[in-house]
Design a protein around this motif. Structure first.
Motif, PDB file in Angstrom:
ATOM      1  N   ALA A 113       0.831  -1.205   0.000  1.00 11.33           N
ATOM      2  CA  ALA A 113       0.000   0.000   0.000  1.00 11.33           C
ATOM      3  C   ALA A 113       0.867   1.258   0.000  1.00 11.33           C
ATOM      4  O   ALA A 113       0.550   2.242  -0.682  1.00 11.33           O
ATOM      5  CB  ALA A 113      -0.929  -0.005   1.212  1.00 11.33           C
ATOM      6  N   ALA A 114       1.959   1.225   0.760  1.00  6.44           N
ATOM      7  CA  ALA A 114       2.862   2.377   0.796  1.00  6.44           C
ATOM      8  C   ALA A 114       3.534   2.587  -0.560  1.00  6.44           C
ATOM      9  O   ALA A 114       3.640   3.715  -1.058  1.00  6.44           O
ATOM     10  CB  ALA A 114       3.912   2.182   1.884  1.00  6.44           C
ATOM     11  N   LYS A 115       3.989   1.502  -1.165  1.00  5.12           N
ATOM     12  CA  LYS A 115       4.623   1.601  -2.479  1.00  5.12           C
ATOM     13  C   LYS A 115       3.639   2.139  -3.511  1.00  5.12           C
ATOM     14  O   LYS A 115       3.992   2.981  -4.348  1.00  5.12           O
ATOM     15  CB  LYS A 115       5.137   0.237  -2.915  1.00  5.12           C
ATOM     16  N   ALA A 116       2.402   1.654  -3.464  1.00  4.31           N
ATOM     17  CA  ALA A 116       1.382   2.111  -4.398  1.00  4.31           C
ATOM     18  C   ALA A 116       1.119   3.602  -4.237  1.00  4.31           C
ATOM     19  O   ALA A 116       0.908   4.324  -5.219  1.00  4.31           O
ATOM     20  CB  ALA A 116       0.094   1.314  -4.187  1.00  4.31           C
ATOM     21  N   THR A 117       1.145   4.077  -2.998  1.00 10.29           N
ATOM     22  CA  THR A 117       0.903   5.494  -2.722  1.00 10.29           C
ATOM     23  C   THR A 117       2.056   6.348  -3.246  1.00 10.29           C
ATOM     24  O   THR A 117       1.831   7.408  -3.852  1.00 10.29           O
ATOM     25  CB  THR A 117       0.696   5.711  -1.216  1.00 10.29           C
ATOM     26  N   LEU A 118       3.287   5.898  -3.028  1.00  7.25           N
ATOM     27  CA  LEU A 118       4.439   6.630  -3.561  1.00  7.25           C
ATOM     28  C   LEU A 118       4.409   6.673  -5.080  1.00  7.25           C
ATOM     29  O   LEU A 118       4.793   7.680  -5.693  1.00  7.25           O
ATOM     30  CB  LEU A 118       5.750   5.989  -3.084  1.00  7.25           C
ATOM     31  N   ARG A 119       3.960   5.588  -5.683  1.00  2.84           N
ATOM     32  CA  ARG A 119       3.880   5.535  -7.142  1.00  2.84           C
ATOM     33  C   ARG A 119       2.943   6.617  -7.665  1.00  2.84           C
ATOM     34  O   ARG A 119       3.128   7.146  -8.763  1.00  2.84           O
ATOM     35  CB  ARG A 119       3.390   4.144  -7.569  1.00  2.84           C
ATOM     36  N   ASN A 120       1.931   6.954  -6.871  1.00  2.00           N
ATOM     37  CA  ASN A 120       0.985   7.998  -7.242  1.00  2.00           C
ATOM     38  C   ASN A 120       1.441   9.393  -6.824  1.00  2.00           C
ATOM     39  O   ASN A 120       0.680  10.355  -6.942  1.00  2.00           O
ATOM     40  CB  ASN A 120      -0.384   7.705  -6.627  1.00  2.00           C
ATOM     41  N   LYS A 148      11.704  11.507  -1.184  1.00  2.00           N
ATOM     42  CA  LYS A 148      10.602  12.404  -1.535  1.00  2.00           C
ATOM     43  C   LYS A 148       9.259  11.757  -1.203  1.00  2.00           C
ATOM     44  O   LYS A 148       9.056  10.563  -1.425  1.00  2.00           O
ATOM     45  CB  LYS A 148      10.673  12.740  -3.022  1.00  2.00           C
ATOM     46  N   ASN A 149       8.353  12.556  -0.684  1.00  2.00           N
ATOM     47  CA  ASN A 149       6.965  12.171  -0.362  1.00  2.00           C
ATOM     48  C   ASN A 149       6.847  11.250   0.850  1.00  2.00           C
ATOM     49  O   ASN A 149       5.775  10.691   1.088  1.00  2.00           O
ATOM     50  CB  ASN A 149       6.255  11.555  -1.571  1.00  2.00           C
ATOM     51  N   ILE A 150       7.926  11.100   1.621  1.00  2.00           N
ATOM     52  CA  ILE A 150       7.854  10.372   2.890  1.00  2.00           C
ATOM     53  C   ILE A 150       8.028  11.364   4.031  1.00  2.00           C
ATOM     54  O   ILE A 150       8.946  12.189   4.018  1.00  2.00           O
ATOM     55  CB  ILE A 150       8.909   9.258   2.970  1.00  2.00           C
ATOM     56  N   TYR A 151       7.137  11.278   5.000  1.00  2.00           N
ATOM     57  CA  TYR A 151       7.116  12.208   6.131  1.00  2.00           C
ATOM     58  C   TYR A 151       7.059  11.405   7.426  1.00  2.00           C
ATOM     59  O   TYR A 151       6.562  10.282   7.452  1.00  2.00           O
ATOM     60  CB  TYR A 151       5.903  13.146   6.030  1.00  2.00           C
ATOM     61  N   GLU A 179      -1.791  16.259   8.155  1.00  2.00           N
ATOM     62  CA  GLU A 179      -2.232  17.534   7.581  1.00  2.00           C
ATOM     63  C   GLU A 179      -1.073  18.259   6.901  1.00  2.00           C
ATOM     64  O   GLU A 179      -1.218  18.785   5.787  1.00  2.00           O
ATOM     65  CB  GLU A 179      -2.836  18.417   8.678  1.00  2.00           C
ATOM     66  N   ALA A 180       0.089  18.265   7.552  1.00  2.00           N
ATOM     67  CA  ALA A 180       1.269  18.910   6.960  1.00  2.00           C
ATOM     68  C   ALA A 180       1.723  18.170   5.712  1.00  2.00           C
ATOM     69  O   ALA A 180       2.053  18.790   4.687  1.00  2.00           O
ATOM     70  CB  ALA A 180       2.397  18.975   7.983  1.00  2.00           C
ATOM     71  N   ALA A 181       1.727  16.840   5.779  1.00  2.00           N
ATOM     72  CA  ALA A 181       2.180  16.033   4.639  1.00  2.00           C
ATOM     73  C   ALA A 181       1.303  16.265   3.414  1.00  2.00           C
ATOM     74  O   ALA A 181       1.802  16.297   2.282  1.00  2.00           O
ATOM     75  CB  ALA A 181       2.193  14.558   5.019  1.00  2.00           C
ATOM     76  N   LEU A 182       0.017  16.430   3.615  1.00  2.00           N
ATOM     77  CA  LEU A 182      -0.887  16.690   2.494  1.00  2.00           C
ATOM     78  C   LEU A 182      -0.599  18.029   1.827  1.00  2.00           C
ATOM     79  O   LEU A 182      -1.005  18.263   0.690  1.00  2.00           O
ATOM     80  CB  LEU A 182      -2.338  16.625   2.966  1.00  2.00           C
ATOM     81  N   GLN A 186       6.982  18.695   6.069  1.00  5.09           N
ATOM     82  CA  GLN A 186       7.305  17.870   7.221  1.00  5.09           C
ATOM     83  C   GLN A 186       7.013  18.652   8.490  1.00  5.09           C
ATOM     84  O   GLN A 186       7.534  19.756   8.674  1.00  5.09           O
ATOM     85  CB  GLN A 186       8.782  17.456   7.203  1.00  5.09           C
ATOM     86  N   LEU A 187       6.168  18.103   9.361  1.00  2.00           N
ATOM     87  CA  LEU A 187       5.908  18.741  10.644  1.00  2.00           C
ATOM     88  C   LEU A 187       7.212  18.852  11.418  1.00  2.00           C
ATOM     89  O   LEU A 187       7.978  17.892  11.507  1.00  2.00           O
ATOM     90  CB  LEU A 187       4.887  17.921  11.436  1.00  2.00           C
TER      91      LEU A 187
END
Length: 199
Positions: A113-120, A148-151, A179-182, A186-187
């Motif tokens: 699921a994490a990999k799929a999210t990063l792919r997007n 990139k895209n990991i918080y 909320e910050a990641a969206l 990075q908080l």
């Protein structure tokens, strides 16, 4: 940022002692209006510990989110192309899963699921709970921190005297981190004292 209407994947890995700190944060996401889709590793499903039975944790997260758990790699794969997430959270993230994620090994539903999210190109939020963050796993932690895209939910040492290599996220900051990641941020500060009077 409002979380209303956001689709958030929530991955649980096998740090059973941390679940009591995590479930109130899942409830906060639900109360904020997010659709929370629970994803669990095989360890979560199949392990009974002094902190509870696997099947009871599964039932609890399903009741809390109103969604059935995603408990296989096959079920997690559509979170990329067909059912994209706005954000994927993994909390707690064990040292084993952190090591695998940092080295592109997606051998569990949560990591798929994490990999799929990063792919997007969507954010993945990590709440670590590992005894070797400042040991052998330190290189994996830093690799993920620079990706990139990991918080990260802000984290710190939970027992510097008895477990000097151990670090745990301050889970009460989970919603703020999402909320910050969206917003692509990075908080901060990301390195904190693990325990405060406010915890």
């Amino acid at each position: 940022m409002s979380l209303k209407g956001k689709r958030i994947g929530f991955g649980l890995t096998g740090s059973h002692c941390t679940y009591d700190a995590v479930f109130p944060e899942i409830e906060k996401l639900v109360q904020a209006g997010a659709e929370v889709m629970p994803v669990v590793t095989f360890t979560v499903q199949n392990t009974d510990t002094r902190f509870g039975k696997g099947e009871d944790w599964i039932q609890r997260i399903e009741d809390l989110t109103g969604n059935k758990v995603i408990d296989s790699i096959v079920k997690a794969e559509p979170l990329g192309p067909k059912i994209p997430l706005d954000c994927m959270v993994i909390a707690p993230l064990t040292g084993v899963s952190m090591s695998k994620f940092a080295n592109a090994m997606n051998d569990s539903p949560v990591l798929m699921a994490a990999k799929a999210t990063l792919r997007n190109l969507k954010p993945v939020v990590l709440g670590i709970s590992t005894n070797d963050a400042l040991g052998l796993n330190g290189v994996n932690l830093m690799r993920l921190m620079s990706t990139k895209n990991i918080y990260f939910i802000p984290y710190g040492q939970d027992d510097p005297v008895k477990k000097p290599n151990s670090m745990v996220a301050r889970m009460t900051l989970l919603t703020q981190t999402v909320e910050a990641a969206l917003e692509g941020k990075q908080l901060q500060p990301v390195l904190v004292e693990r325990y405060k009077d406010s915890d």
